[in-house]
Design a protein around this motif. Structure first.
Motif, PDB file in Angstrom:
ATOM      1  N   LEU A   1      -5.159  -3.393  -3.811  1.00 41.61           N
ATOM      2  CA  LEU A   1      -5.435  -2.645  -5.033  1.00 41.61           C
ATOM      3  C   LEU A   1      -5.052  -1.180  -4.850  1.00 41.61           C
ATOM      4  N   ALA A   2      -4.795  -0.525  -5.963  1.00 43.85           N
ATOM      5  CA  ALA A   2      -4.446   0.901  -5.951  1.00 43.85           C
ATOM      6  C   ALA A   2      -5.127   1.580  -7.124  1.00 43.85           C
ATOM      7  N   LEU A   3      -5.512   2.822  -6.931  1.00 43.89           N
ATOM      8  CA  LEU A   3      -6.206   3.591  -7.962  1.00 43.89           C
ATOM      9  C   LEU A   3      -5.247   4.555  -8.644  1.00 43.89           C
ATOM     10  N   GLY A   4      -5.133   4.417  -9.950  1.00 36.18           N
ATOM     11  CA  GLY A   4      -4.271   5.295 -10.726  1.00 36.18           C
ATOM     12  C   GLY A   4      -5.025   6.454 -11.347  1.00 36.18           C
ATOM     13  N   LYS A   5      -4.258   7.425 -11.883  1.00 34.54           N
ATOM     14  CA  LYS A   5      -4.861   8.606 -12.507  1.00 34.54           C
ATOM     15  C   LYS A   5      -5.319   8.319 -13.932  1.00 34.54           C
ATOM     16  N   ASN A   6      -4.648   7.387 -14.578  1.00 32.85           N
ATOM     17  CA  ASN A   6      -4.984   6.969 -15.933  1.00 32.85           C
ATOM     18  C   ASN A   6      -4.365   5.588 -16.162  1.00 32.85           C
ATOM     19  N   MET A   7      -4.506   5.074 -17.362  1.00 28.24           N
ATOM     20  CA  MET A   7      -4.028   3.712 -17.614  1.00 28.24           C
ATOM     21  C   MET A   7      -2.504   3.603 -17.501  1.00 28.24           C
ATOM     22  N   GLU A   8      -1.806   4.583 -17.999  1.00 29.26           N
ATOM     23  CA  GLU A   8      -0.344   4.553 -17.922  1.00 29.26           C
ATOM     24  C   GLU A   8       0.128   4.623 -16.477  1.00 29.26           C
TER      25      GLU A   8
ATOM     26  N   VAL B   1       0.837  -1.205   0.000  1.00 28.88           N
ATOM     27  CA  VAL B   1       0.000   0.000   0.000  1.00 28.88           C
ATOM     28  C   VAL B   1       0.870   1.253   0.000  1.00 28.88           C
ATOM     29  N   GLN B   2       1.876   1.268   0.864  1.00 22.85           N
ATOM     30  CA  GLN B   2       2.761   2.437   0.940  1.00 22.85           C
ATOM     31  C   GLN B   2       3.554   2.629  -0.351  1.00 22.85           C
ATOM     32  N   ARG B   3       3.975   1.545  -0.975  1.00 23.42           N
ATOM     33  CA  ARG B   3       4.710   1.651  -2.229  1.00 23.42           C
ATOM     34  C   ARG B   3       3.824   2.237  -3.328  1.00 23.42           C
ATOM     35  N   ALA B   4       2.557   1.813  -3.354  1.00 25.91           N
ATOM     36  CA  ALA B   4       1.625   2.354  -4.346  1.00 25.91           C
ATOM     37  C   ALA B   4       1.417   3.851  -4.142  1.00 25.91           C
ATOM     38  N   LEU B   5       1.266   4.266  -2.887  1.00 27.08           N
ATOM     39  CA  LEU B   5       1.069   5.690  -2.599  1.00 27.08           C
ATOM     40  C   LEU B   5       2.317   6.492  -2.957  1.00 27.08           C
TER      41      LEU B   5
ATOM     42  N   ALA C   1      -1.625   3.540 -13.877  1.00 20.91           N
ATOM     43  CA  ALA C   1      -1.922   2.230 -13.277  1.00 20.91           C
ATOM     44  C   ALA C   1      -0.841   1.222 -13.650  1.00 20.91           C
ATOM     45  N   LYS C   2      -0.375   1.289 -14.884  1.00 23.43           N
ATOM     46  CA  LYS C   2       0.709   0.398 -15.332  1.00 23.43           C
ATOM     47  C   LYS C   2       1.981   0.659 -14.532  1.00 23.43           C
ATOM     48  N   LEU C   3       2.299   1.927 -14.318  1.00 18.67           N
ATOM     49  CA  LEU C   3       3.482   2.299 -13.543  1.00 18.67           C
ATOM     50  C   LEU C   3       3.380   1.765 -12.111  1.00 18.67           C
ATOM     51  N   ILE C   4       2.205   1.929 -11.501  1.00 19.27           N
ATOM     52  CA  ILE C   4       2.008   1.455 -10.126  1.00 19.27           C
ATOM     53  C   ILE C   4       2.175  -0.067 -10.059  1.00 19.27           C
ATOM     54  N   ALA C   5       1.573  -0.759 -11.026  1.00 18.13           N
ATOM     55  CA  ALA C   5       1.684  -2.224 -11.060  1.00 18.13           C
ATOM     56  C   ALA C   5       3.142  -2.655 -11.183  1.00 18.13           C
ATOM     57  N   LYS C   6       3.893  -1.923 -11.987  1.00 20.28           N
ATOM     58  CA  LYS C   6       5.318  -2.230 -12.166  1.00 20.28           C
ATOM     59  C   LYS C   6       6.083  -1.994 -10.855  1.00 20.28           C
ATOM     60  N   GLU C   7       5.783  -0.883 -10.187  1.00 23.51           N
ATOM     61  CA  GLU C   7       6.429  -0.581  -8.901  1.00 23.51           C
ATOM     62  C   GLU C   7       6.115  -1.655  -7.858  1.00 23.51           C
ATOM     63  N   LEU C   8       4.877  -2.115  -7.852  1.00 23.56           N
ATOM     64  CA  LEU C   8       4.476  -3.128  -6.879  1.00 23.56           C
ATOM     65  C   LEU C   8       5.190  -4.455  -7.137  1.00 23.56           C
ATOM     66  N   ARG C   9       5.359  -4.779  -8.415  1.00 21.16           N
ATOM     67  CA  ARG C   9       6.086  -6.005  -8.748  1.00 21.16           C
ATOM     68  C   ARG C   9       7.554  -5.892  -8.334  1.00 21.16           C
ATOM     69  N   GLU C  10       8.133  -4.743  -8.578  1.00 18.42           N
ATOM     70  CA  GLU C  10       9.534  -4.534  -8.215  1.00 18.42           C
ATOM     71  C   GLU C  10       9.719  -4.544  -6.693  1.00 18.42           C
ATOM     72  N   TYR C  11       8.675  -4.133  -5.984  1.00 19.06           N
ATOM     73  CA  TYR C  11       8.740  -4.117  -4.525  1.00 19.06           C
ATOM     74  C   TYR C  11       8.729  -5.531  -3.949  1.00 19.06           C
ATOM     75  N   GLY C  12       8.154  -6.478  -4.701  1.00 23.31           N
ATOM     76  CA  GLY C  12       8.148  -7.853  -4.220  1.00 23.31           C
ATOM     77  C   GLY C  12       6.853  -8.608  -4.388  1.00 23.31           C
ATOM     78  N   ALA C  13       5.840  -7.973  -5.014  1.00 24.99           N
ATOM     79  CA  ALA C  13       4.583  -8.687  -5.266  1.00 24.99           C
ATOM     80  C   ALA C  13       4.848  -9.885  -6.170  1.00 24.99           C
ATOM     81  N   SER C  14       4.193 -10.998  -5.896  1.00 25.55           N
ATOM     82  CA  SER C  14       4.406 -12.195  -6.715  1.00 25.55           C
ATOM     83  C   SER C  14       3.765 -12.043  -8.086  1.00 25.55           C
TER      84      SER C  14
ATOM     85  N   LEU D   1      -3.804   7.407  -6.212  1.00 28.80           N
ATOM     86  CA  LEU D   1      -4.806   8.262  -5.583  1.00 28.80           C
ATOM     87  C   LEU D   1      -5.308   7.647  -4.282  1.00 28.80           C
ATOM     88  N   GLY D   2      -5.191   6.328  -4.185  1.00 28.41           N
ATOM     89  CA  GLY D   2      -5.596   5.608  -2.989  1.00 28.41           C
ATOM     90  C   GLY D   2      -5.186   4.156  -3.120  1.00 28.41           C
TER      91      GLY D   2
END
Length: 321
Positions: free
Chosen positions: A282-289, A259-263, A291-304, A268-269
């Protein structure tokens, strides 16, 4: 042998996310759930002999299905009984992309896909009432006393407003939501999470009631924000809901870190989704790009695993190393 309809039929379903309200829904509060485009497909084909099942968990004769699939077996048998068909001469294949035990509604999705496939195989129309009645058999095996939120949200093509024992209301957002989802890689320990809430309630009912009332209020505000397309407001409410879930003892270090990594990535939340103590967030992005960036950050943080999607599309995108 007689098959009075098709020799092959397919049933599908998607998984679900709880946007706001998990755990509070157990205490009669509302929740908002939404489709998540991770899917399961069930294929029913004509064969000769015993009913055979092919799935990632078990492949073989239906009568020998393992304990964790007894709910699916019971649902299958009752569906065939309801259709007036024998438990024979069928091959049933289940292909699911939904990870097990992550709070994404895997068991309900499999049951929905299977019931739809069996009705289609025999050329029978399936009402929503029939679907829910048959899927409830599987869900009772899986969860004991299920709220019903999994099956109603997974049978819907839009977010739903859910209160146990009341009519489910569809919520059609006036603006798309861009959502990233991350899997901790750990099974959600829903039983422990529910027990944590019960223990806190017994020790300090007034404090827990305050959290539940706040979650109730946030769900109502999120409902209005969805209908107005106020994404910024929805993000703030996600954050508020997560704070209350932490107080209730259903989040954990792994979820909190995601959650903290997404923020930190500008979400946005962000909050856990489902049972908690593992599972997904889950995390809410400002647009599709974004959301993609957040998903990438979460994977790099350690999400399976991590995914991203927009609610105005049925497409789901994954992030791969």
């Amino acid at each position: 042998m007689e098959i009075d309809a098709n020799t092959r039929a397919i049933g599908e379903s998607h998984s679900k996310l709880i946007l706001l309200g998990e755990h509070a829904v157990v205490y009669g509060k509302p929740a908002i759930a939404m489709p998540f485009p991770l899917k399961v497909r069930c294929i029913v084909e004509e064969t000769i002999g015993h009913v055979m099942l092919d799935s990632i968990i078990y492949t073989g004769v239906v009568d020998h299905m393992p304990r964790e699939m007894q709910g699916i077996a019971a649902c299958m048998k009752e569906t065939l009984n309801y259709l007036g068909k024998p438990l024979e001469n069928l091959s049933i294949s289940i292909d699911s992309c939904i990870p097990l035990g992550r709070g994404l509604g895997s068991s309900a999705a499999v049951a929905i896909a299977m019931v739809r496939a069996l009705f289609a195989f025999y050329g029978k129309e399936l009402s929503k009432e029939e679907l829910f009645s048959l899927v409830q058999i599987s869900e009772t095996y899986a969860h004991g006393n299920p709220s019903g939120i999994d099956m109603v949200s997974e049978a819907s093509d839009c977010p739903v407003w859910f209160e146990k024992g009341k009519e489910v209301l569809p919520l059609k957002p006036t603006a798309p939501l861009f959502i990233a989802v991350a899997d901790t890689g750990r099974m959600a320990d829903t039983r422990t999470a529910v027990d944590n809430v019960k223990k806190r309630y017994a020790a300090n009912p007034e404090k827990v009631e305050q959290s539940l009332e706040k979650i109730d209020d946030m769900a109502n505000k999120a409902k209005a924000a969805l209908l107005k397309g106020d994404i910024q407001c929805i993000g703030e409410l996600l954050n508020g809901n997560q704070q209350e879930l932490v107080k209730l003892g259903v989040s954990d270090e792994g979820l909190n870190g995601l959650v903290q990594r997404a923020l930190k990535a500008g979400a946005l939340g962000a909050k856990l989704t489902g049972g908690g103590m593992g599972g997904c967030m889950l995390a809410l992005g400002k647009n599709m790009e974004h959301a993609k960036l957040i998903a990438k950050e979460l994977r790099e943080y350690g999400a399976s695993n991590s995914w991203y999607f927009s609610t105005d599309s049925d497409m789901l995108y994954g992030v791969y190393e």
